[in-house]
Design a protein around this motif. Structure first.
Motif, PDB file in Angstrom:
ATOM      1  N   ASP A  55       0.845  -1.189   0.000  1.00 34.25           N
ATOM      2  CA  ASP A  55       0.000   0.000   0.000  1.00 34.25           C
ATOM      3  C   ASP A  55       0.884   1.243   0.000  1.00 34.25           C
ATOM      4  OD1 ASP A  55      -2.410  -1.393   0.091  1.00 34.25           O
ATOM      5  OD2 ASP A  55      -2.377  -1.513   2.266  1.00 34.25           O
ATOM      6  N   PRO A  56       0.472   2.279  -0.737  1.00 31.38           N
ATOM      7  CA  PRO A  56       1.273   3.505  -0.744  1.00 31.38           C
ATOM      8  C   PRO A  56       1.200   4.202   0.614  1.00 31.38           C
ATOM      9  CG  PRO A  56      -0.781   3.823  -1.946  1.00 31.38           C
ATOM     10  CD  PRO A  56      -0.723   2.377  -1.571  1.00 31.38           C
ATOM     11  N   ALA A  57       2.265   4.917   0.946  1.00 28.50           N
ATOM     12  CA  ALA A  57       2.291   5.669   2.207  1.00 28.50           C
ATOM     13  C   ALA A  57       1.205   6.736   2.216  1.00 28.50           C
ATOM     14  CB  ALA A  57       3.665   6.308   2.409  1.00 28.50           C
ATOM     15  N   GLU A  58       0.988   7.365   1.079  1.00 26.80           N
ATOM     16  CA  GLU A  58      -0.051   8.383   0.917  1.00 26.80           C
ATOM     17  C   GLU A  58      -1.087   7.865  -0.076  1.00 26.80           C
ATOM     18  OE1 GLU A  58      -0.280  11.486   2.391  1.00 26.80           O
ATOM     19  OE2 GLU A  58       1.419  10.862   3.635  1.00 26.80           O
ATOM     20  N   PRO A  59      -2.386   8.084   0.203  1.00 26.18           N
ATOM     21  CA  PRO A  59      -3.414   7.660  -0.758  1.00 26.18           C
ATOM     22  C   PRO A  59      -3.203   8.333  -2.107  1.00 26.18           C
ATOM     23  CG  PRO A  59      -4.418   8.326   1.313  1.00 26.18           C
ATOM     24  CD  PRO A  59      -2.964   8.691   1.391  1.00 26.18           C
ATOM     25  N   LYS A  60      -3.461   7.610  -3.173  1.00 34.71           N
ATOM     26  CA  LYS A  60      -3.324   8.131  -4.538  1.00 34.71           C
ATOM     27  C   LYS A  60      -4.670   8.679  -5.000  1.00 34.71           C
ATOM     28  CE  LYS A  60       0.894   6.648  -4.829  1.00 34.71           C
ATOM     29  NZ  LYS A  60       1.993   7.531  -4.703  1.00 34.71           N
ATOM     30  N   LEU A  61      -5.092   9.784  -4.402  1.00 35.24           N
ATOM     31  CA  LEU A  61      -6.383  10.397  -4.718  1.00 35.24           C
ATOM     32  C   LEU A  61      -6.151  11.788  -5.280  1.00 35.24           C
ATOM     33  CD1 LEU A  61      -8.242   9.390  -1.456  1.00 35.24           C
ATOM     34  CD2 LEU A  61      -8.381   8.267  -3.669  1.00 35.24           C
ATOM     35  N   VAL A  62      -7.051  12.217  -6.134  1.00 31.78           N
ATOM     36  CA  VAL A  62      -6.993  13.558  -6.710  1.00 31.78           C
ATOM     37  C   VAL A  62      -8.040  14.406  -6.006  1.00 31.78           C
ATOM     38  CG1 VAL A  62      -7.260  14.923  -8.810  1.00 31.78           C
ATOM     39  CG2 VAL A  62      -6.291  12.612  -8.934  1.00 31.78           C
TER      40      VAL A  62
END
Length: 85
Positions: A55-62
């Protein structure tokens, strides 16, 4: 909406819709997919590919205020180019 399958990494859903003009099926399908992704993103749900290592450390959201940054088009701009149904 139907839950069609439980895969190794995801649930497969089926969504059935009706449109007025089948000649615009592909455009409407793309529009539906964009809207689904936008709503998931709006509610903080990242749709990830199952082929990732961690899982990425930070969410991949726009953020919503950046949804229509160039070259994207706002719904109002898209409406100008939308075929009639």
């Amino acid at each position: 909406m139907l839950e069609r399958a439980l895969g190794d990494f995801a649930v497969t859903y089926e969504l059935n819709v009706a449109i007025d003009s089948p000649t615009h099926r592909f455009y409407r399908s793309a529009e539906l997919h964009r809207n689904i992704l936008d709503v998931f993103n709006e509610y903080g749900v990242a749709i990830m590919t199952p082929a990732y290592i961690a899982d990425p450390a930070e969410p991949k959201l726009v953020p919503q205020e950046q949804w229509y940054a160039a070259p994207a088009k706002s719904p109002e701009d898209k409406g100008k180019q939308t075929p009639s149904t």
